[in-house]
Design a protein around this motif. Structure first.
Motif, mmCIF file in Angstrom:
data_model
loop_
_atom_site.group_PDB
_atom_site.id
_atom_site.type_symbol
_atom_site.label_atom_id
_atom_site.label_comp_id
_atom_site.label_asym_id
_atom_site.label_seq_id
_atom_site.Cartn_x
_atom_site.Cartn_y
_atom_site.Cartn_z
ATOM 1 N N LEU A 19 1.019 -1.192 -0.008
ATOM 2 C CA LEU A 19 0.034 -0.058 -0.022
ATOM 3 C C LEU A 19 0.664 1.294 -0.058
ATOM 4 O O LEU A 19 0.596 2.233 -0.629
ATOM 5 C CB LEU A 19 -0.858 0.073 1.231
ATOM 6 C CG LEU A 19 -1.792 1.448 1.485
ATOM 7 C CD1 LEU A 19 -2.602 1.615 0.402
ATOM 8 C CD2 LEU A 19 -2.402 1.243 2.806
ATOM 9 N N LEU A 20 1.921 1.218 0.884
ATOM 10 C CA LEU A 20 2.999 2.231 0.856
ATOM 11 C C LEU A 20 3.718 2.529 -0.455
ATOM 12 O O LEU A 20 3.766 3.586 -0.983
ATOM 13 C CB LEU A 20 3.623 2.273 2.144
ATOM 14 C CG LEU A 20 2.934 2.385 3.385
ATOM 15 C CD1 LEU A 20 3.990 2.029 4.668
ATOM 16 C CD2 LEU A 20 2.403 3.855 3.663
ATOM 17 N N TYR A 22 2.628 1.540 -3.425
ATOM 18 C CA TYR A 22 1.592 1.935 -4.526
ATOM 19 C C TYR A 22 1.373 3.598 -4.275
ATOM 20 O O TYR A 22 1.336 4.273 -5.279
ATOM 21 C CB TYR A 22 0.108 1.393 -4.060
ATOM 22 C CG TYR A 22 -0.812 1.918 -5.144
ATOM 23 C CD1 TYR A 22 -0.894 1.564 -6.226
ATOM 24 C CD2 TYR A 22 -1.708 2.849 -4.620
ATOM 25 C CE1 TYR A 22 -2.168 2.067 -7.152
ATOM 26 C CE2 TYR A 22 -2.949 3.174 -5.429
ATOM 27 C CZ TYR A 22 -2.975 2.726 -6.624
ATOM 28 O OH TYR A 22 -3.936 3.417 -7.376
ATOM 29 N N ARG A 23 1.455 3.955 -2.959
ATOM 30 C CA ARG A 23 1.186 5.592 -2.837
ATOM 31 C C ARG A 23 2.794 6.167 -3.105
ATOM 32 O O ARG A 23 2.667 7.460 -2.700
ATOM 33 C CB ARG A 23 0.853 5.851 -1.283
ATOM 34 C CG ARG A 23 -0.763 5.267 -1.383
ATOM 35 C CD ARG A 23 -1.155 5.196 0.200
ATOM 36 N NE ARG A 23 -1.025 6.554 0.563
ATOM 37 C CZ ARG A 23 -1.889 7.181 1.446
ATOM 38 N NH1 ARG A 23 -2.771 6.376 2.000
ATOM 39 N NH2 ARG A 23 -1.719 8.607 1.823
ATOM 40 N N SER A 25 5.275 6.335 -0.820
ATOM 41 C CA SER A 25 5.650 6.698 0.473
ATOM 42 C C SER A 25 6.962 6.241 0.754
ATOM 43 O O SER A 25 6.985 5.060 0.764
ATOM 44 C CB SER A 25 4.626 6.364 1.676
ATOM 45 O OG SER A 25 4.890 6.673 2.935
ATOM 46 N N GLY A 179 -0.500 -0.234 -9.841
ATOM 47 C CA GLY A 179 0.898 0.307 -9.467
ATOM 48 C C GLY A 179 1.563 1.042 -10.696
ATOM 49 O O GLY A 179 1.917 2.007 -10.741
ATOM 50 N N LYS A 182 -0.571 3.703 -12.023
ATOM 51 C CA LYS A 182 -0.607 4.967 -11.219
ATOM 52 C C LYS A 182 0.550 5.470 -11.509
ATOM 53 O O LYS A 182 0.770 6.870 -11.656
ATOM 54 C CB LYS A 182 -0.859 4.588 -9.846
ATOM 55 C CG LYS A 182 -0.685 5.707 -8.963
ATOM 56 C CD LYS A 182 -1.025 5.533 -7.425
ATOM 57 C CE LYS A 182 -0.786 6.594 -6.534
ATOM 58 N NZ LYS A 182 -2.000 7.039 -5.839
ATOM 59 N N TRP A 183 1.901 4.741 -11.316
ATOM 60 C CA TRP A 183 3.341 5.419 -11.394
ATOM 61 C C TRP A 183 3.473 6.176 -12.868
ATOM 62 O O TRP A 183 3.942 6.987 -12.948
ATOM 63 C CB TRP A 183 4.286 4.447 -11.164
ATOM 64 C CG TRP A 183 4.512 4.504 -9.598
ATOM 65 C CD1 TRP A 183 3.689 4.268 -8.494
ATOM 66 C CD2 TRP A 183 5.560 4.047 -8.951
ATOM 67 N NE1 TRP A 183 4.112 4.261 -7.439
ATOM 68 C CE2 TRP A 183 5.456 4.191 -7.505
ATOM 69 C CE3 TRP A 183 6.977 4.135 -9.435
ATOM 70 C CZ2 TRP A 183 6.439 3.878 -6.741
ATOM 71 C CZ3 TRP A 183 8.348 3.610 -8.463
ATOM 72 C CH2 TRP A 183 7.606 3.635 -7.244
#
Length: 195
Positions: A19-20, A22-23, A25, A179, A182-183
């Motif tokens: 999750l991190l 994907y974001r 972070s 991902g 998204k990236w």
């Protein structure tokens, strides 16, 4: 088959990690240190010696990744390291590193362990090696490496009786596909893409 508490715990940590990631972070690296440190014992106890060795590498790579993401700034603007596509001049060195790592890991597994899956174990380890490097550099293509690694690992972990980890890696495949897109939207267009 008994449920392994370590399998469950590392699966939960893996969900937080992905999750991190994907974001995008920086805190993904904290979980990228803790989870593989625990995975060393989990994999070793299930005869996945290559994965146990790879988990050692993941701990070190996560420390490196954290340092790069947290402290490396772009040369001119001193901004955070951007998400970019991998420059074309990296393709050949990455391929060479992958095949070299695959061969060396395979040799180690067949020579010094009783691994029953040396080909698959060494393959996922070698591809993970370059995948972690690409993630640390914030290359979009890191997701493509993980799609392949996660799919193979999911099947491998089912075969080795690590069901929660197998399910996690199956989920990782889906998240890695999402991902990647998204990236791609988050990436900074570089001179390599304008050519």
């Amino acid at each position: 088959m008994t449920l392994d508490w370590l399998d469950i715990l590392t699966t939960i940590l893996g969900l937080i990690y992905i999750l991190l990631e994907y974001r995008a972070s920086v805190w993904l690296w904290l979980f990228g240190i803790i989870m593989p440190a625990l995975d060393i014992y989990l994999y070793w106890s299930h005869g996945l010696y290559g994965d146990a060795g790879m988990a050692c590498y993941y701990v070190l790579a996560a420390i490196y990744g954290f340092a790069v993401w947290k402290f490396k700034k772009t040369r001119n603007t001193h901004e955070e390291l951007p998400i970019i596509k991998m420059p074309r001049d990296k393709y050949l060195p990455v391929a060479v590193c992958f095949f070299l790592a695959w061969g060396v890991t395979y040799y180690i597994l067949i020579r010094w362990t009783n691994s029953t899956v040396p080909l698959q174990d060494s393959f996922t380890n070698a591809l993970s090696f370059v995948g972690m490097w690409a993630l640390a550099r914030k290359y979009v293509e890191q997701w493509l490496f993980w799609i392949v690694v996660d799919a193979v690992c999911s099947v491998l972990y089912i075969q080795k009786g690590i069901p929660f980890k197998a399910g996690l890696y199956g989920l990782y495949v889906v998240i890695a596909v999402v991902g990647y897109f998204k990236w791609m939207k988050m990436r900074k267009i570089t001179k390599y893409e304008k050519v």
